[in-house]
Design an enzyme around this catalytic site. Structure first.
Site, mmCIF file in Angstrom:
data_model
loop_
_atom_site.group_PDB
_atom_site.id
_atom_site.type_symbol
_atom_site.label_atom_id
_atom_site.label_comp_id
_atom_site.label_asym_id
_atom_site.label_seq_id
_atom_site.Cartn_x
_atom_site.Cartn_y
_atom_site.Cartn_z
ATOM 1 N N GLY A 58 0.789 -1.222 0.000
ATOM 2 C CA GLY A 58 0.000 0.000 0.000
ATOM 3 C C GLY A 58 0.821 1.271 0.000
ATOM 4 N N HIS A 59 2.158 1.168 0.003
ATOM 5 C CA HIS A 59 3.008 2.372 0.121
ATOM 6 C C HIS A 59 4.155 2.316 -0.866
ATOM 7 C CE1 HIS A 59 5.504 5.439 2.227
ATOM 8 N NE2 HIS A 59 4.354 5.838 2.688
ATOM 9 N N PHE A 60 4.081 2.525 -2.013
ATOM 10 C CA PHE A 60 2.934 2.753 -2.891
ATOM 11 C C PHE A 60 3.023 1.716 -3.981
ATOM 12 C CE2 PHE A 60 4.232 6.819 -1.053
ATOM 13 C CZ PHE A 60 3.066 7.257 -0.483
ATOM 14 N N VAL A 65 7.944 2.670 -1.730
ATOM 15 C CA VAL A 65 8.809 3.491 -0.890
ATOM 16 C C VAL A 65 8.657 3.013 0.549
ATOM 17 C CG1 VAL A 65 9.250 5.821 -0.017
ATOM 18 C CG2 VAL A 65 8.590 5.513 -2.406
#
Length: 155
Positions: A58-60, A65
Site C-alpha cells: 500500500g506504500h505505494f 517506498v
C-alpha cells in the site's frame, strides 16, 4: 542502489541473537543484522529492503517506498540492540519506548533492493533514559536522520 556494507572491527550480532535481545517480530522486526557494535557508543543496523515487505502493498503499489516512520523504527531497534549489548543479559527482552523524535529528515526514498545501513550513536544516558542520533544510509548516501530518546522498561 543495493550497496553492501563492509564490516568494521566491532561485534556482529545476527538475526537469531537480535530476536533474543529485543521483543520485535515479523512483520515489525526492522533489522536483519547489527554490525560494528561498540557497547555504550555506537552500532550499525542492516535492513535488506525487499519487494516482499508487507508495507509495499500500500506504500505505494506503483512506486514502492519504505515509510519514513519505519526507517525511524529501524533506528530505534538498532539502538535497542546497542542498549542490551551495553547493559548485558539483564536487559534482554525489555521494551524500549520512544519518548521523543527530533529533527527527523528524510532525504531520499528507500525502496526494494536497497540495503539500509542504520548508524546509531549514543549521545547520553541517565538511568533508563537514553538519547541517540541516527543516520540511515544506502552506500554513502544519507537517506534519513533523526535524534531520538527512549526509555527502557521491564516487559
Amino acid at each position: 542502489m543495493n550497496t553492501m556494507v563492509s564490516v568494521g572491527e566491532g561485534k556482529v550480532i545476527d538475526i537469531g541473537r537480535i530476536m533474543e535481545m529485543i521483543p520485535h517480530r515479523y512483520p515489525f522486526l526492522m533489522v536483519d543484522k547489527v554490525i560494528d557494535v561498540f557497547p555504550d557508543r555506537s552500532a550499525v543496523g542492516i535492513k535488506n529492503v525487499t519487494i516482499n515487505e508487507p508495507f509495499f502493498q500500500g506504500h505505494f503499489p506503483s512506486r514502492p517506498v519504505m515509510p519514513g516512520v519505519l526507517i525511524i523504527e529501524a533506528m530505534a531497534q538498532t539502538a535497542a540492540v546497542l542498549v542490551v549489548e551495553t547493559l548485558g543479559p539483564s536487559a534482554e527482552g525489555k521494551l524500549v519506548y520512544f519518548m521523543s523524535v527530533e529533527n527527523a529528515r528524510f532525504r531520499k526514498p528507500v525502496g526494494p533492493g536497497d540495503q539500509l545501513a542504520i548508524h546509531v550513536f549514543k549521545e547520553r544516558s541517565r538511568g533508563n533514559v537514553w538519547k541517540f542520533r541516527g543516520e540511515a544510509k544506502v552506500g554513502e548516501t544519507l537517506m534519513a536522520e533523526a535524534t531520538y530518546a527512549a526509555m527502557i522498561l521491564d516487559t
